[in-house]
Design a protein around this motif. Structure first.
Motif, PDB file in Angstrom:
ATOM      1  N   GLN A 140       0.921  -1.366   0.004  1.00  0.00           N
ATOM      2  CA  GLN A 140      -0.146   0.145   0.312  1.00  0.00           C
ATOM      3  C   GLN A 140       1.281   1.279  -0.451  1.00  0.00           C
ATOM      4  O   GLN A 140       0.278   2.552   0.450  1.00  0.00           O
ATOM      5  CB  GLN A 140      -1.149  -0.575   1.300  1.00  0.00           C
ATOM      6  CG  GLN A 140      -1.987  -0.565   1.393  1.00  0.00           C
ATOM      7  CD  GLN A 140      -2.687  -1.013  -0.100  1.00  0.00           C
ATOM      8  OE1 GLN A 140      -3.431   0.726  -0.461  1.00  0.00           O
ATOM      9  NE2 GLN A 140      -2.917  -1.879  -0.716  1.00  0.00           N
ATOM     10  N   GLU A 141       1.895   1.647  -0.068  1.00  0.00           N
ATOM     11  CA  GLU A 141       3.051   2.333  -0.428  1.00  0.00           C
ATOM     12  C   GLU A 141       2.520   3.272  -1.033  1.00  0.00           C
ATOM     13  O   GLU A 141       2.075   3.289  -2.343  1.00  0.00           O
ATOM     14  CB  GLU A 141       4.249   1.988  -0.375  1.00  0.00           C
ATOM     15  CG  GLU A 141       5.386   3.165  -0.993  1.00  0.00           C
ATOM     16  CD  GLU A 141       5.934   3.330   0.519  1.00  0.00           C
ATOM     17  OE1 GLU A 141       5.762   4.698   0.651  1.00  0.00           O
ATOM     18  OE2 GLU A 141       6.217   2.340   1.670  1.00  0.00           O
ATOM     19  N   HIS A 142       2.394   4.398  -0.593  1.00  0.00           N
ATOM     20  CA  HIS A 142       2.027   6.159  -1.117  1.00  0.00           C
ATOM     21  C   HIS A 142       0.868   4.650  -1.960  1.00  0.00           C
ATOM     22  O   HIS A 142       0.093   5.472  -2.866  1.00  0.00           O
ATOM     23  CB  HIS A 142       3.077   5.877  -2.296  1.00  0.00           C
ATOM     24  CG  HIS A 142       4.679   7.117  -1.508  1.00  0.00           C
ATOM     25  ND1 HIS A 142       4.152   7.863   0.148  1.00  0.00           N
ATOM     26  CD2 HIS A 142       5.334   6.264  -1.332  1.00  0.00           C
ATOM     27  CE1 HIS A 142       5.353   8.495  -0.023  1.00  0.00           C
ATOM     28  NE2 HIS A 142       5.864   6.749  -0.363  1.00  0.00           N
ATOM     29  N   PHE A 143      -0.359   5.197  -0.813  1.00  0.00           N
ATOM     30  CA  PHE A 143      -1.952   4.959  -0.865  1.00  0.00           C
ATOM     31  C   PHE A 143      -1.557   3.864  -2.586  1.00  0.00           C
ATOM     32  O   PHE A 143      -2.792   4.261  -3.477  1.00  0.00           O
ATOM     33  CB  PHE A 143      -2.749   6.515  -1.395  1.00  0.00           C
ATOM     34  CG  PHE A 143      -2.802   7.422  -0.803  1.00  0.00           C
ATOM     35  CD1 PHE A 143      -3.241   6.816   0.668  1.00  0.00           C
ATOM     36  CD2 PHE A 143      -1.676   8.351  -0.345  1.00  0.00           C
ATOM     37  CE1 PHE A 143      -3.335   8.189   1.752  1.00  0.00           C
ATOM     38  CE2 PHE A 143      -1.568   8.869   0.448  1.00  0.00           C
ATOM     39  CZ  PHE A 143      -2.083   8.862   1.067  1.00  0.00           C
ATOM     40  N   GLY A 144      -1.376   2.952  -2.826  1.00  0.00           N
ATOM     41  CA  GLY A 144      -0.529   1.980  -3.587  1.00  0.00           C
ATOM     42  C   GLY A 144      -0.344   2.384  -4.588  1.00  0.00           C
ATOM     43  O   GLY A 144      -0.826   1.518  -5.865  1.00  0.00           O
ATOM     44  N   SER A 145       0.305   3.782  -5.022  1.00  0.00           N
ATOM     45  CA  SER A 145       0.775   4.382  -6.646  1.00  0.00           C
ATOM     46  C   SER A 145       2.380   4.172  -6.516  1.00  0.00           C
ATOM     47  O   SER A 145       2.116   4.803  -7.891  1.00  0.00           O
ATOM     48  CB  SER A 145       0.383   5.640  -6.450  1.00  0.00           C
ATOM     49  OG  SER A 145       1.219   6.188  -5.062  1.00  0.00           O
ATOM     50  N   GLU A 146       2.442   3.680  -6.151  1.00  0.00           N
ATOM     51  CA  GLU A 146       4.842   3.176  -6.064  1.00  0.00           C
ATOM     52  C   GLU A 146       4.838   2.741  -7.537  1.00  0.00           C
ATOM     53  O   GLU A 146       5.555   2.373  -8.478  1.00  0.00           O
ATOM     54  CB  GLU A 146       5.195   2.447  -5.043  1.00  0.00           C
ATOM     55  CG  GLU A 146       5.120   3.452  -3.985  1.00  0.00           C
ATOM     56  CD  GLU A 146       6.414   4.670  -4.203  1.00  0.00           C
ATOM     57  OE1 GLU A 146       7.753   4.202  -3.628  1.00  0.00           O
ATOM     58  OE2 GLU A 146       6.328   5.742  -4.838  1.00  0.00           O
ATOM     59  N   TRP A 147       3.486   1.685  -7.306  1.00  0.00           N
ATOM     60  CA  TRP A 147       4.217   0.923  -9.492  1.00  0.00           C
ATOM     61  C   TRP A 147       4.489   2.411 -10.365  1.00  0.00           C
ATOM     62  O   TRP A 147       4.801   2.574 -11.246  1.00  0.00           O
ATOM     63  CB  TRP A 147       2.381   0.510  -9.717  1.00  0.00           C
ATOM     64  CG  TRP A 147       1.015   1.044  -9.532  1.00  0.00           C
ATOM     65  CD1 TRP A 147       0.416   1.199  -9.412  1.00  0.00           C
ATOM     66  CD2 TRP A 147       1.033   1.312 -10.811  1.00  0.00           C
ATOM     67  NE1 TRP A 147      -0.807   1.701  -9.697  1.00  0.00           N
ATOM     68  CE2 TRP A 147      -0.563   2.607 -10.893  1.00  0.00           C
ATOM     69  CE3 TRP A 147       1.583   1.826 -12.389  1.00  0.00           C
ATOM     70  CZ2 TRP A 147      -0.754   3.360 -12.003  1.00  0.00           C
ATOM     71  CZ3 TRP A 147       0.765   2.021 -13.273  1.00  0.00           C
ATOM     72  CH2 TRP A 147      -1.155   3.214 -12.914  1.00  0.00           C
ATOM     73  N   LEU A 148       3.479   3.633 -10.222  1.00  0.00           N
ATOM     74  CA  LEU A 148       3.623   4.214 -11.468  1.00  0.00           C
ATOM     75  C   LEU A 148       4.702   4.852 -11.240  1.00  0.00           C
ATOM     76  O   LEU A 148       5.178   5.154 -11.666  1.00  0.00           O
ATOM     77  CB  LEU A 148       1.891   4.960 -11.080  1.00  0.00           C
ATOM     78  CG  LEU A 148       2.154   6.352 -12.314  1.00  0.00           C
ATOM     79  CD1 LEU A 148       2.292   5.592 -13.603  1.00  0.00           C
ATOM     80  CD2 LEU A 148       1.188   7.429 -12.150  1.00  0.00           C
ATOM     81  N   HIS A 149       5.548   5.269  -9.514  1.00  0.00           N
ATOM     82  CA  HIS A 149       6.844   5.890  -9.572  1.00  0.00           C
ATOM     83  C   HIS A 149       7.905   4.890 -10.134  1.00  0.00           C
ATOM     84  O   HIS A 149       8.815   5.227 -11.337  1.00  0.00           O
ATOM     85  CB  HIS A 149       6.689   5.915  -8.055  1.00  0.00           C
ATOM     86  CG  HIS A 149       7.697   6.923  -7.930  1.00  0.00           C
ATOM     87  ND1 HIS A 149       8.764   7.322  -6.779  1.00  0.00           N
ATOM     88  CD2 HIS A 149       8.931   7.188  -8.335  1.00  0.00           C
ATOM     89  CE1 HIS A 149       9.833   7.796  -6.868  1.00  0.00           C
ATOM     90  NE2 HIS A 149      10.763   8.491  -7.816  1.00  0.00           N
ATOM     91  N   ALA A 150       7.618   3.638 -10.546  1.00  0.00           N
ATOM     92  CA  ALA A 150       8.702   2.851 -11.115  1.00  0.00           C
ATOM     93  C   ALA A 150       8.610   2.682 -12.785  1.00  0.00           C
ATOM     94  O   ALA A 150       9.380   2.715 -13.360  1.00  0.00           O
ATOM     95  CB  ALA A 150       8.064   1.171 -10.711  1.00  0.00           C
ATOM     96  N   ARG A 151       7.236   2.668 -12.855  1.00  0.00           N
ATOM     97  CA  ARG A 151       6.985   3.415 -14.578  1.00  0.00           C
ATOM     98  C   ARG A 151       7.682   3.975 -14.394  1.00  0.00           C
ATOM     99  O   ARG A 151       8.421   4.577 -16.199  1.00  0.00           O
ATOM    100  CB  ARG A 151       5.555   3.232 -14.900  1.00  0.00           C
ATOM    101  CG  ARG A 151       4.718   1.864 -14.929  1.00  0.00           C
ATOM    102  CD  ARG A 151       3.891   1.967 -15.176  1.00  0.00           C
ATOM    103  NE  ARG A 151       3.189   0.763 -16.033  1.00  0.00           N
ATOM    104  CZ  ARG A 151       2.575  -0.110 -17.084  1.00  0.00           C
ATOM    105  NH1 ARG A 151       3.365   0.854 -18.292  1.00  0.00           N
ATOM    106  NH2 ARG A 151       2.038  -0.803 -17.428  1.00  0.00           N
ATOM    107  N   ILE A 152       7.580   5.254 -13.735  1.00  0.00           N
ATOM    108  CA  ILE A 152       8.003   6.676 -14.769  1.00  0.00           C
ATOM    109  C   ILE A 152       9.627   6.537 -14.676  1.00  0.00           C
ATOM    110  O   ILE A 152      10.477   6.994 -15.611  1.00  0.00           O
ATOM    111  CB  ILE A 152       7.719   7.918 -13.047  1.00  0.00           C
ATOM    112  CG1 ILE A 152       6.209   7.738 -13.726  1.00  0.00           C
ATOM    113  CG2 ILE A 152       8.470   8.767 -13.502  1.00  0.00           C
ATOM    114  CD1 ILE A 152       6.353   9.426 -12.253  1.00  0.00           C
TER     115      ILE A 152
END
Length: 305
Positions: A140-152
């Motif tokens: 749930q890291e960062h409201f479940g948004s870290e997948w997008l940071h990884a893509r960036i």
């Protein structure tokens, strides 16, 4: 980009979050009005252009340093690292968070903050590894948004090899029809848990990631422009079209081309808004808003003595 612990409290105070006590009305692409329980249009973008978190941490720097000296526990040392990041001392912040990991190993906050500091210091490949570690430690890291940071980060690494890498690509991994009003994408990218995200989760991830990133990355920037274009079109397809309109403009500020399709979409939005007027909510639908939480269970019946 994300800074944890107290930074989350600051972010929540300035960032639009679903189901907050916000009385706003938006318009769907059919001209129907609805209440998204979130900021709409210009009010939403205004929250991205004012560096509230940076001002907060720079103002608190002396206090944070004093607390870290008096009580060097995990929280206070994390806050000290956050101050270093907002002061622009990225290399020092990297060394600080590496030391914090040795002192207090295994925290997802440290992994996420170290990933951010490494990225800001220009070490994208190593940053990507630490963002992945943060996701493993907390889905749930960062409201479940870290997948997008990884893509960036993956995109930044690819762009370093091929400056044309982003042409025809979406960082989020979604594909919208090139029609005036596209439908919501059917195929969605995998989230932190590896499962396809839902439209509202994609909307939330874009809001969180872009709110953080625009605080550090000034125009122009092709990655932010790419993300803003997808977010604008997501709102056109299933959210408030007022938001779609200002996000298209925001994308242009970051370097996106205002091509014929964007101009046609924004003209369509203006026509629909003119016809809808300022009516109250009247049955419009939001395909990218979080589902309402279930009602609480009824209280247990009192037995009669």
């Amino acid at each position: 980009m994300h800074i944890k612990t107290l930074a989350v409290a600051v972010l929540l105070s300035v960032m639009p979050m679903a189901h907050a006590c916000i009385n706003t009305v938006g318009t769907d692409h059919q001209g129907r009005r609805f209440s998204p329980d979130d900021y709409v249009g210009k009010d939403l973008v205004d929250g991205f252009t004012k560096p509230h978190a940076q001002r907060y941490w720079l103002k608190q720097a002396s206090y944070v340093i004093k607390q870290a000296r008096n009580k060097p526990d995990f929280k206070n040392l994390t806050d000290l690292g956050i101050v270093l990041v907002y002061q622009g001392q990225y290399d020092l912040a990297v060394r600080h968070f590496l030391k914090l990991e040795r002192l207090f190993p295994g925290h997802h906050e440290t992994a996420a903050n170290l990933g951010t500091a490494l990225e800001l210091a220009g070490h994208d490949a190593v940053a990507l590894k630490w963002i992945g570690i943060g996701i493993q430690r907390n889905r749930q890291e960062h409201f479940g948004s870290e997948w997008l940071h990884a893509r960036i980060l993956e995109t930044k690494i690819a762009l370093a090899r091929d400056p044309r890498y982003l042409e025809g690509r979406s960082i989020t991994g979604v594909v919208f029809e090139r029609t005036l009003v596209p439908a919501l994408p059917i195929a969605m990218p995998p989230g932190n848990d590896g499962r396809p995200v839902k439209p509202w989760e994609l909307n939330s991830a874009l809001a969180y990631q872009l709110h953080e990133r625009t605080g550090f990355v000034r125009p122009t920037d092709p990655i932010v422009a790419n993300l803003l274009l997808d977010w604008a079109t997501l709102n056109l397809a299933g959210g408030p079209i007022e938001t779609a309109d200002v996000l298209y403009d925001f994308a242009v500020t970051y370097g996106a081309e205002r091509d014929a399709l964007m101009r046609n979409r924004q003209s369509y939005i203006q026509r629909v808004l003119a016809q809808a007027g300022k009516a109250k909510a009247n049955g419009g639908e939001c395909g990218i808003c979080p589902p309402m939480p279930p009602p609480p269970p009824p209280p247990p019946k009192q037995s009669r003595a």
